[in-house]
Scaffold this motif. Structure first.
Motif, short mmCIF file in Angstrom:
data_model
loop_
_atom_site.label_atom_id
_atom_site.label_comp_id
_atom_site.label_asym_id
_atom_site.label_seq_id
_atom_site.Cartn_x
_atom_site.Cartn_y
_atom_site.Cartn_z
N THR A 89 35.12 40.98 45.96
CA THR A 89 34.28 39.85 45.56
C THR A 89 33.65 40.04 44.19
O THR A 89 33.08 39.09 43.64
N HIS A 90 33.72 41.25 43.63
CA HIS A 90 33.07 41.53 42.35
C HIS A 90 34.04 42.13 41.32
O HIS A 90 33.62 42.89 40.45
N LEU A 91 35.31 41.78 41.45
CA LEU A 91 36.31 42.30 40.53
C LEU A 91 37.06 41.16 39.84
O LEU A 91 37.27 40.09 40.42
N SER A 92 37.50 41.42 38.62
CA SER A 92 38.35 40.46 37.92
C SER A 92 39.70 40.38 38.61
O SER A 92 40.07 41.25 39.41
N GLU A 93 40.47 39.36 38.27
CA GLU A 93 41.77 39.19 38.93
C GLU A 93 42.69 40.37 38.63
O GLU A 93 43.35 40.89 39.54
N ASP A 94 42.74 40.82 37.38
CA ASP A 94 43.61 41.95 37.05
C ASP A 94 43.22 43.20 37.82
O ASP A 94 44.08 43.93 38.34
N THR A 137 33.98 39.44 32.80
CA THR A 137 33.67 40.57 31.93
C THR A 137 32.59 41.47 32.52
O THR A 137 32.36 42.57 32.01
N SER A 138 31.95 41.03 33.58
CA SER A 138 30.93 41.85 34.26
C SER A 138 31.47 42.43 35.56
O SER A 138 30.71 42.71 36.49
N ALA A 139 32.79 42.63 35.62
CA ALA A 139 33.41 43.17 36.84
C ALA A 139 32.74 44.48 37.24
O ALA A 139 32.37 45.30 36.40
N GLY A 140 32.59 44.64 38.54
CA GLY A 140 31.93 45.82 39.08
C GLY A 140 30.45 45.65 39.30
O GLY A 140 29.79 46.55 39.84
N THR A 141 29.91 44.49 38.91
CA THR A 141 28.50 44.19 39.13
C THR A 141 28.40 42.94 40.00
O THR A 141 29.37 42.19 40.18
#
Length: 249
Positions: free
Chosen positions: A138-143, A196-200
């Motif tokens: 739920t907190h990751l970019s598609e890539d 761009t804030s993936a992981g948060t």
């Protein structure tokens, strides 16, 4: 070889389960509601029971597994509920070193490690019978989601299970997205805010069920899907890595 770790524990307040309770400042980083100790314990127990129920529907039991991994273990919200497993090696990993340190110091039946935003995990191929992840995809970019799915496939044993949660129709129907974003979701597309804030927690991914099975699952076999309920609010997906074929087949 996986082995339980022993250490001298600092004294922390104990919860009713007899295990130390993480400080409120750590629990709040899991989510604001988890600063409340009761909610933290209840939600973790709910998710642990959910894992057992979903696996049981496919005839599997955690008690009979050699090793499991809590990917995104935080400060042990779900991990703590595996303390009584008779034979299973219990491991966790998280991007937050303070959370990992707390687990390693206060949950002696488990081993936790720090992972980066991108793979690899610090484990060998075909290590786990079960890998589960709540509020990670739920907190990751598609890539990153696709990269991590390949990594989950790598560390799972043939026949091993992957269970993870996503934000689906429950959240979309509560006006979490713009009209344009809701239309894209309805068309079966993944919607990710603040990639761009993936992981948060700022990065939020919304997964149509068909996107997960069609685009994200890769070589994993779909086993079970549970749509969000008011007591959980995340969709639950269970996949299985295909069993290895006998030599010569």
């Amino acid at each position: 070889m996986l082995a339980a770790r022993s250490s001298t524990l600092r004294r922390e307040p104990e919860a009713p389960d007899g295990l130390p309770l993480p400080p409120a400042r750590l629990r709040a980083q899991v989510g604001p509601l988890h600063a409340d100790a009761g909610f933290f314990l209840r939600s973790g127990k709910h998710n642990a029971d959910l894992i057992g129920d979903v696996l049981g529907e496919d005839g599997a039991s955690i008690d009979e597994m050699d090793a499991l991994l809590d990917w995104g273990c935080g400060c042990g919200r779900v991990l703590r509920h595996w303390s009584d497993l008779p034979r299973t090696h219990v491991l966790g990993c998280d991007i937050n070193p303070k959370m990992v340190d707390w687990c390693n110091e206060h949950l002696p039946f488990a081993n936790a490690a720090v992972n980066d935003l991108s793979p690899p995990l610090p484990y060998g191929d075909s290590t786990f019978d079960l890998l589960y992840a709540f509020s990670v995809m739920t907190h990751l970019s598609e890539d990153l989601q696709h990269t991590w799915m390949h990594e989950c496939h790598r560390v799972l044993k043939p026949g091993g299970y992957l269970l993870f949660s996503t934000l689906g129709e429950y959240f979309v129907s509560r006006n979490r997205l713009t009209p344009e974003e809701r239309r894209s979701f309805a068309d079966g597309n993944l919607v990710v805010l603040y990639e761009t804030s993936a992981g948060t927690s700022l990065c939020s991914a919304y997964h149509p069920r068909e996107y997960v099975s069609r685009n994200l699952a890769g070589d994993l076999d779909a086993v079970t899907f549970r749509a969000a309920a008011d007591d959980g609010r995340h969709d639950i997906h269970l996949f299985r890595k295909p069993a290895a074929l006998p030599i010569g087949s």
